[in-house]
Design an enzyme around this catalytic site. Structure first.
Site, mmCIF file in Angstrom:
data_model
loop_
_atom_site.group_PDB
_atom_site.id
_atom_site.type_symbol
_atom_site.label_atom_id
_atom_site.label_comp_id
_atom_site.label_asym_id
_atom_site.label_seq_id
_atom_site.Cartn_x
_atom_site.Cartn_y
_atom_site.Cartn_z
ATOM 1 N N GLN A 1 31.284 40.269 48.876
ATOM 2 C CA GLN A 1 31.484 41.648 48.338
ATOM 3 C C GLN A 1 30.407 42.544 48.331
ATOM 4 O OE1 GLN A 1 32.578 38.847 46.755
ATOM 5 N NE2 GLN A 1 34.285 38.731 45.628
ATOM 6 N N ARG B 1 40.423 44.302 43.896
ATOM 7 C CA ARG B 1 39.638 43.318 42.968
ATOM 8 C C ARG B 1 38.641 44.249 42.210
ATOM 9 N NH1 ARG B 1 35.503 45.349 44.529
ATOM 10 N NH2 ARG B 1 34.369 43.730 43.561
ATOM 11 N N GLY B 2 37.974 43.632 41.222
ATOM 12 C CA GLY B 2 37.362 44.091 40.104
ATOM 13 C C GLY B 2 38.125 44.290 38.999
ATOM 14 N N ALA B 3 37.587 43.951 37.813
ATOM 15 C CA ALA B 3 38.406 43.767 36.497
ATOM 16 C C ALA B 3 38.813 45.192 36.356
ATOM 17 C CB ALA B 3 37.350 43.230 35.357
ATOM 18 N N ASN C 1 31.124 36.684 35.424
ATOM 19 C CA ASN C 1 31.221 37.835 36.200
ATOM 20 C C ASN C 1 30.963 36.850 37.539
ATOM 21 O OD1 ASN C 1 31.123 40.443 37.143
ATOM 22 N ND2 ASN C 1 28.812 39.833 37.853
ATOM 23 N N LYS C 2 31.140 37.596 38.794
ATOM 24 C CA LYS C 2 31.331 36.916 40.028
ATOM 25 C C LYS C 2 30.277 35.853 40.144
ATOM 26 C CE LYS C 2 33.806 37.626 42.515
ATOM 27 N NZ LYS C 2 35.025 36.792 42.605
ATOM 28 N N ARG D 1 45.368 36.680 38.612
ATOM 29 C CA ARG D 1 44.131 36.192 38.316
ATOM 30 C C ARG D 1 43.861 36.184 36.886
ATOM 31 N NH1 ARG D 1 40.657 38.610 42.098
ATOM 32 N NH2 ARG D 1 39.370 37.045 41.554
ATOM 33 N N ASP E 1 33.645 40.657 34.237
ATOM 34 C CA ASP E 1 35.107 40.548 34.360
ATOM 35 C C ASP E 1 35.760 40.066 32.879
ATOM 36 O OD1 ASP E 1 36.463 40.300 37.184
ATOM 37 O OD2 ASP E 1 34.435 39.835 37.320
#
EC number: 5.3.1.23
Length: 346
Positions: free
Chosen positions: A196, A46-48, A247-248, A89, A237
């Site tokens: 996370q 995960r993570g863009a 973002n998250k 995603r 993201d």
């Protein structure tokens, strides 16, 4: 760094399983594009930026799986591989950036034989990984001067080596400041519901010997008001043309609290995270995930069965809360619509 987030090894894609951290450091091997797509969907990676690298490597694997006698058949099947990756995603724009880059490379070598195209796609995927590491180090260099000696930095979610091919975006800034000899410490939000910050950011920083204090998400305002936080740095993201940043989930809350307490709030992201086709954050698609992520923790129920749940994975922080956007090409401030377009043109 003592771990690898993702790499191409012996015609396999190898990823650290982020769902197993911090308890176990396990590396999974993938030999087909469908399993890579499922790893992205299941947040094993995960993570863009890391998702972009994974998608590129998944496409390279898919190209090797294709059985075709003609270029027409090969490219039709390759489109299907790309479509599978695109459905994993929806919010992280790096995913679509990497897919389009791989498609362009394949099309530009359409005159070559199919085995050559397969090798070219593999080389391009590896190049994307290598470039991401260089880009993150440049983001770190550009952002480190914004971190003062003795600063306490608040970060949200994980925008570190685990969210990229290595080094990180927000944590890249923190790492670069630490490597420059600055005495700093980090407050990491735990970042519900996937934790996370607790599981990944704390793990990364402790491995690097950077002082880190873990707090729950609802403690950020308390520590800001007490004057214990000097600056906030987060990843992204997707960034719209006007600077609005997805973002998250929970990032928007941190940004509002930071502005109220006169604390600078920075976004660190590669240029590939910019989506100048979107006027504002209102146009950014927000992924909603399964209710079980909220109602259960490590498989155990933490809420009554049958309760209604909303679980957006991201939120959008309006540009007015952002003191600057740190990229590999420099730091952008002020008129984001003008400055981001100028940045892309450099």
């Amino acid at each position: 760094m003592s771990f690898r987030t993702i790499e191409w090894r012996d015609n396999k894609v190898v990823m650290i399983d982020q769902t197993r951290l911090p308890g176990e450091e396990v590396y999974n091997e993938y030999t087909d594009f469908q399993s890579v797509a499922e790893a992205i969907r299941g947040m094993i990676i995960r993570g863009a930026p890391a998702i972009g690298v994974a998608a590129a490597m998944g496409i390279a694997l898919g190209a090797r799986e294709i059985i075709a006698d003609t270029h027409e058949s090969f490219f039709r099947q390759l489109d299907n591989v790309c479509n599978v990756m695109a459905r994993t995603r929806p919010t992280a724009v790096n995913l679509f950036w990497a897919i389009e880059r791989m498609k362009r490379v394949a099309e530009s070598h359409r005159d070559k034989d199919l085995n050559s195209i397969r090798e070219i796609l593999k080389a391009e995927a590896i190049r994307i990984e290598e470039e991401d590491l260089e880009i993150c180090r440049a983001i770190g260099r550009n952002g480190a001067p914004l971190i003062k000696e003795g600063a306490t930095i608040l970060t949200h979610c994980n925008a570190g080596g685990l969210a990229t091919a290595g080094y990180g975006t927000a944590l890249g800034v923190i790492r670069a400041a630490h490597e420059a000899g600055k005495r700093i410490q980090v407050f990491a939000d735990e970042t519900r519901p996937w934790l996370q910050g607790a599981r990944l950011t704390s793990w990364e920083l402790m491995k690097d010997g950077i002082p880190v204090t873990l707090i729950s998400d609802n403690m950020a305002g308390y520590f800001m008001r007490k004057g214990e936080i000097d600056v906030c740095v987060v990843g992204a993201d997707r960034i719209a043309a006007n600077g609005d940043t997805a973002n998250k989930i929970g990032t928007y809350s941190v940004a509002v609290l930071a502005k109220e307490n006169k604390i600078p709030f920075y976004v660190a992201a590669p240029v590939s995270t910019l989506d100048l086709s979107l006027k504002s954050g209102e146009d950014i698609p927000i992924e909603e995930r399964h209710s079980r992520e909220v109602t259960h923790l490590q498989g155990l129920p933490v809420a009554p069965e049958g309760v209604k749940v909303r679980n957006p994975a991201f939120d959008v922080t309006p540009a007015r809360y952002i003191a600057g956007i740190i990229t590999e090409k420099g730091v952008v401030r002020g008129d984001y619509e003008k400055e981001l377009r100028a940045l892309v043109g450099r």
